[in-house]
Design an enzyme around this catalytic site. Structure first.
Site, PDB file in Angstrom:
ATOM      1  N   HIS A 257     -24.996 -21.322 -31.888  1.00  0.00           N
ATOM      2  CA  HIS A 257     -23.789 -22.128 -31.729  1.00  0.00           C
ATOM      3  C   HIS A 257     -24.074 -23.618 -31.898  1.00  0.00           C
ATOM      4  CE1 HIS A 257     -24.404 -22.230 -27.039  1.00  0.00           C
ATOM      5  NE2 HIS A 257     -25.339 -22.884 -27.678  1.00  0.00           N
ATOM      6  N   ASN A 258     -23.110 -24.296 -32.468  1.00  0.00           N
ATOM      7  CA  ASN A 258     -23.134 -25.756 -32.674  1.00  0.00           C
ATOM      8  C   ASN A 258     -24.116 -26.210 -33.745  1.00  0.00           C
ATOM      9  OD1 ASN A 258     -21.335 -25.854 -30.533  1.00  0.00           O
ATOM     10  ND2 ASN A 258     -22.840 -26.602 -29.065  1.00  0.00           N
TER      11      ASN A 258
END
Length: 352
Positions: A257-258
């Site tokens: 994620h991210n």
């Protein structure tokens, strides 16, 4: 039983057409209207085939080839046998790829498994989904509420497109893949079994247990990205996971994620990127590279296979090893260790 042909030849080409597409010159006296009927490796190519060679390991195979035409770099042109027409190119592999795309366009990306057009029987498309004309949806595929899919896109069998997902034009969504919480550009190729947009691995940890943190970001995939089979891309936690245009991702890659991946990066198989990692443009990661979270790999950097990256990597650097370090230092340490081991082998320790 007839031999199955999975990628039938779309069209044969004249020698003159092959030369034009590849950017090479036909040698003087070669008839430009002769035809090439296919492409093959040097060892198995026949008089009707095109082959290529740009690696010294295959010099003997070049000398023995029976190919009608062969794309070669200038350094190997004099090794082409008399019965084969040499097409000299500064980049034979690139030229060969262009010809293969003309011969076998169906091999470029996943197509309809069912061989159909439009929405096939057995597909489930929600009434509020919007499909432009020319979209193909195979049997067993599911398109959720509010999803939008652009013309020319193929959604293969048993793929699942989640609610509100946006997919651009001329994309290929491979069989059995799942896409949610995502915005996808044009000409994106997603191979079978890919998972995009599932929640990231986010927990507030404590001695009493680990509290799940809702992952409320998205996945943004820009134009001309290719994602290999069974790779996974998690959606962002509180901001987006981004894959930049032209990036190529191999099979079995995990992107947390991210993460923000720049333009035209290459990520080889079994690589894993922990959350909030950043790759700038034109980064290359070899197979089984591992990146710790919250670090940046600078533009144009290359990381050798099986390296563990624990800190930022400068622009244009070449790193390798575990933990990863500049490649020259890694090579020196490896050589020194080999020397020490060899010396120990010649003079065993008395206590051993």
């Amino acid at each position: 039983m007839a031999e199955p042909v999975f990628f039938p030849l779309a069209a044969s080409l004249e020698y003159g057409e092959v030369a034009s597409i590849s950017g090479a010159q036909l040698p003087a006296g070669v008839e430009p209207t002769l035809r090439v009927e296919g492409a093959a490796a040097l060892e198995i190519a026949g008089p009707g085939d095109l082959a290529y060679m740009d690696n010294p390991k295959y010099t003997d195979a070049l000398a023995a080839t029976k190919a009608g035409l062969c794309l070669v770099s200038p350094r190997f042109a004099d090794r082409v046998p008399a019965g084969t027409v040499a097409l000299v190119s500064p980049a034979p592999y690139h030229a060969f790829a262009r010809i293969l795309a003309r011969f076998f366009p169906a091999a470029l990306k996943p197509e309809s498994v069912f061989g159909s057009q439009g929405v096939a029987p057995g597909a489930i498309v929600h009434a509020t989904a919007v499909l432009e004309p020319g979209v193909t949806v195979d049997p067993g595929a599911v398109v959720g509420p509010g999803a939008e899919i652009g013309t020319g896109t193929v959604v293969a069998a048993h793929a699942v497109i989640g609610p509100q997902v946006r997919i651009g034009r001329n994309c290929s969504i491979g069989a059995g893949s799942t896409i949610q919480s995502s915005l996808i550009g044009n000409r994106v190729i997603i191979h079978p079994g890919v998972r995009i947009g599932q929640d990231g691995f986010g927990f507030a940890m404590s001695p009493k247990g680990h509290m799940k943190v809702p992952q409320i970001g998205r996945v943004i995939i820009q134009d001309d990205v290719e994602i290999g089979a069974n790779s996974t891309i998690d959606r962002g936690a509180s901001r987006d996971t981004v894959i930049g245009e032209g990036t190529k991702i191999d099979n079995l890659v995990q992107i947390g994620h991210n993460c923000v991946i720049g333009r035209h990066c290459v990520i080889c198989a079994q690589t894993g990127l922990a959350g909030s990692s950043t790759l700038e443009d034109f980064v290359v990661l070899g197979g089984q590279v591992g990146l710790a979270g919250h670090l940046t790999v600078g533009a144009g950097a290359q990381i050798a296979a099986q390296s563990g990256v624990a800190g930022d990597v400068p622009r244009g650097a070449r790193y390798g090893g575990y933990p990863a370090q500049p490649a020259l230092g890694w090579a020196r340490e490896t050589a020194l260790l080999k020397t020490l081991v060899a010396k120990r082998g010649r003079k065993p320790d008395a206590q051993d």
